[in-house]
Design a protein around this motif. Structure first.
Motif, PDB file in Angstrom:
ATOM      1  N   GLU A   1       0.805  -1.224   0.000  1.00  0.00           N
ATOM      2  CA  GLU A   1       0.000   0.000   0.000  1.00  0.00           C
ATOM      3  C   GLU A   1       0.836   1.271   0.000  1.00  0.00           C
ATOM      4  N   ASN A   2       1.934   1.298   0.762  1.00  0.00           N
ATOM      5  CA  ASN A   2       2.695   2.536   0.901  1.00  0.00           C
ATOM      6  C   ASN A   2       3.958   2.571   0.058  1.00  0.00           C
ATOM      7  N   VAL A   3       4.732   1.488   0.054  1.00  0.00           N
ATOM      8  CA  VAL A   3       5.968   1.492  -0.725  1.00  0.00           C
ATOM      9  C   VAL A   3       5.666   1.363  -2.210  1.00  0.00           C
ATOM     10  N   LEU A   4       4.844   0.366  -2.581  1.00  0.00           N
ATOM     11  CA  LEU A   4       4.501   0.177  -3.990  1.00  0.00           C
ATOM     12  C   LEU A   4       3.334   1.058  -4.431  1.00  0.00           C
ATOM     13  N   GLY A   5       2.513   1.507  -3.494  1.00  0.00           N
ATOM     14  CA  GLY A   5       1.479   2.507  -3.805  1.00  0.00           C
ATOM     15  C   GLY A   5       0.187   1.966  -4.369  1.00  0.00           C
ATOM     16  N   PHE A   6      -0.151   0.703  -4.078  1.00  0.00           N
ATOM     17  CA  PHE A   6      -1.380   0.111  -4.618  1.00  0.00           C
ATOM     18  C   PHE A   6      -2.539   0.223  -3.636  1.00  0.00           C
ATOM     19  N   ASP A   7      -3.712   0.529  -4.189  1.00  0.00           N
ATOM     20  CA  ASP A   7      -4.972   0.469  -3.447  1.00  0.00           C
ATOM     21  C   ASP A   7      -5.943  -0.327  -4.306  1.00  0.00           C
ATOM     22  N   ILE A   8      -6.338  -1.502  -3.832  1.00  0.00           N
ATOM     23  CA  ILE A   8      -7.157  -2.422  -4.610  1.00  0.00           C
ATOM     24  C   ILE A   8      -8.611  -2.287  -4.176  1.00  0.00           C
ATOM     25  N   ALA A   9      -9.474  -1.875  -5.081  1.00  0.00           N
ATOM     26  CA  ALA A   9     -10.898  -1.685  -4.775  1.00  0.00           C
ATOM     27  C   ALA A   9     -11.701  -2.726  -5.549  1.00  0.00           C
ATOM     28  N   GLY A  10     -11.822  -3.907  -4.957  1.00  0.00           N
ATOM     29  CA  GLY A  10     -12.446  -5.025  -5.655  1.00  0.00           C
ATOM     30  C   GLY A  10     -13.891  -4.764  -6.032  1.00  0.00           C
ATOM     31  N   LYS A  11     -14.659  -4.143  -5.138  1.00  0.00           N
ATOM     32  CA  LYS A  11     -16.085  -3.942  -5.426  1.00  0.00           C
ATOM     33  C   LYS A  11     -16.294  -2.991  -6.603  1.00  0.00           C
ATOM     34  N   ASP A  12     -15.312  -2.145  -6.877  1.00  0.00           N
ATOM     35  CA  ASP A  12     -15.410  -1.206  -8.001  1.00  0.00           C
ATOM     36  C   ASP A  12     -14.649  -1.688  -9.236  1.00  0.00           C
ATOM     37  N   ASN A  13     -14.047  -2.892  -9.148  1.00  0.00           N
ATOM     38  CA  ASN A  13     -13.230  -3.422 -10.246  1.00  0.00           C
ATOM     39  C   ASN A  13     -12.154  -2.413 -10.648  1.00  0.00           C
ATOM     40  N   LEU A  14     -11.500  -1.845  -9.613  1.00  0.00           N
ATOM     41  CA  LEU A  14     -10.590  -0.712  -9.808  1.00  0.00           C
ATOM     42  C   LEU A  14      -9.286  -0.956  -9.058  1.00  0.00           C
ATOM     43  N   ILE A  15      -8.170  -0.624  -9.714  1.00  0.00           N
ATOM     44  CA  ILE A  15      -6.875  -0.558  -9.052  1.00  0.00           C
ATOM     45  C   ILE A  15      -6.374   0.881  -9.121  1.00  0.00           C
ATOM     46  N   ASN A  16      -6.073   1.440  -7.952  1.00  0.00           N
ATOM     47  CA  ASN A  16      -5.414   2.737  -7.875  1.00  0.00           C
ATOM     48  C   ASN A  16      -3.928   2.499  -7.653  1.00  0.00           C
ATOM     49  N   TRP A  17      -3.103   3.126  -8.478  1.00  0.00           N
ATOM     50  CA  TRP A  17      -1.654   2.942  -8.340  1.00  0.00           C
ATOM     51  C   TRP A  17      -0.985   4.313  -8.291  1.00  0.00           C
ATOM     52  N   ASN A  18      -0.472   4.656  -7.122  1.00  0.00           N
ATOM     53  CA  ASN A  18       0.292   5.892  -6.942  1.00  0.00           C
ATOM     54  C   ASN A  18       1.765   5.546  -7.118  1.00  0.00           C
ATOM     55  N   ILE A  19       2.311   5.865  -8.284  1.00  0.00           N
ATOM     56  CA  ILE A  19       3.691   5.487  -8.607  1.00  0.00           C
ATOM     57  C   ILE A  19       4.639   6.491  -7.957  1.00  0.00           C
ATOM     58  N   LYS A  20       5.435   5.993  -6.997  1.00  0.00           N
ATOM     59  CA  LYS A  20       6.329   6.857  -6.220  1.00  0.00           C
ATOM     60  C   LYS A  20       7.796   6.568  -6.491  1.00  0.00           C
ATOM     61  N   ARG A  21       8.070   5.432  -7.139  1.00  0.00           N
ATOM     62  CA  ARG A  21       9.445   4.982  -7.309  1.00  0.00           C
ATOM     63  C   ARG A  21       9.886   5.116  -8.766  1.00  0.00           C
TER      64      ARG A  21
END
Length: 345
Positions: A262-282
């Motif tokens: 969640e913090n280092v790689l920046g992924f937030d997985i929202a299964g009910k919305d069929n959505l992946i949020n990816w905050n690219i920090k590296r």
């Protein structure tokens, strides 16, 4: 459970707020002199968080009456906590004693006010200032469960007299994220993960400090129950002699699993919305393979190719991808089994 807590975990001394026990809270030896059955800042905030989440569930179920009832309960707890448990002089939340005075003990339980949306915007800066104060919570291994300026604080950890625990760290980090303190949340996550990793690979325990029933014939590369805030080693347990329990996943897995994803790689997985949020920090090659999204597995890999960011995606069925890159948001409808994205700027 919320209703059970209302019936069984408050007295007149708490003025409508809630109490727990040392073992019930899990924070076994946290100093709470004379707090007893008055108002505990952590348990009262957890009850507020429960009310908030029940209201959200009720909204999804279109149960307006329950939604409004628990929003009202949340508002009442929030008002009472801010009226009774906030010290204007120090700018921090405390337990209430049975003598109707604020406890002097500054412990990590106060930060439950962030995740539960009890802490007001005006008070947030005070809380983050305490969190970043080297004389209090900003120690070499973040975050000690007892502030370093407290008389009971122990550099060895001594369980909850300064020990660093994954569940309370995760609570602080998610509370900061809920209040848009993202950089501070990441700083704590990175620190904790680095320390846990360093101890995993490099720490050599002293045999005499390992409880007899924990002595295994291996090199003790393991996750520990809790960690010292000052030393690169596990915390001592309740007897302040032996190390805390090893092979502790459970909650110590929050560091190499949840905080990494969640913090280092920046992924937030929202299964009910069929959505992946990816905050690219590296900027190095990184990503995740076979993450579960609903009923499919998805692989996303970032790397620089010819000085341009390149993302390769493999999936089993369509999904929506939101990428945050250099403070800009990009939305993609991923429809192919294999997709390449190379137009981020």
């Amino acid at each position: 459970y919320y209703e059970w807590t209302e019936r069984n975990c408050r007295t007149e001394k708490g003025k409508g707020l809630f109490y727990n026990t040392e073992l019930g809270s899990g924070m076994d030896n946290t100093p709470r002199r004379n707090v007893g059955k008055s108002a505990w800042i952590d348990y009262s905030s957890q009850q507020a968080l429960a009310a908030l989440n029940i209201s959200k569930i009720a909204k999804v179920l279109n149960d307006t009456a329950t939604q409004e009832l628990y929003l009202k309960k949340h508002a009442e707890i929030k008002l009472t906590i801010n009226s009774l448990l906030w010290n204007e002089n120090t700018g921090f939340y405390y337990d209430l004693t049975e003598n109707d005075t604020l406890s002097p003990t500054m412990h990590i339980g106060a930060f439950w006010t962030l995740l539960s949306q009890v802490c007001t915007n005006e008070k947030l800066s005070y809380m983050t200032t305490h969190l970043q104060n080297p004389d209090e919570f900003w120690r070499p291994h973040l975050v000690p469960t007892l502030a370093a300026n407290q008389p009971e604080y122990d550099e060895k950890g001594h369980y909850w007299l300064g020990g660093v625990w994954a569940p309370t760290n995760y609570m602080v980090i998610r509370g900061l994220m809920a209040n848009n303190e993202l950089a501070l949340a990441d700083s704590i996550a990175f620190n904790h993960l680095r320390k846990v990793s360093d101890i995993y690979f490099n720490f050599k325990p002293k045999t005499e400090n390992i409880a007899f029933n924990e002595r295994y014939n291996d090199d003790y590369k393991t996750l520990w129950e809790c960690y010292s805030p000052e030393l690169n080693e596990p915390a001592t347990r309740w007897d302040n002699t032996f190390y805390s329990r090893q092979d502790f996943v459970g909650w110590s897995g929050l560091a190499p699993i949840s905080l990494l994803i969640e913090n280092v790689l920046g992924f937030d997985i929202a299964g009910k919305d069929n959505l992946i949020n990816w905050n690219i920090k590296r900027t190095d090659k990184h990503g995740i393979k076979n993450i579960q999204l609903g009923n499919q597995k998805v692989t996303l890999i970032y790397e620089m190719i010819d000085n341009k960011p390149n993302i390769n995606i493999t999936c089993e069925r369509p999904f929506k991808l939101k990428i945050t890159f250099k403070n800009k948001d990009y939305i993609f409808d991923i429809t192919n089994i294999e997709t390449e994205i190379n137009d981020l700027i």
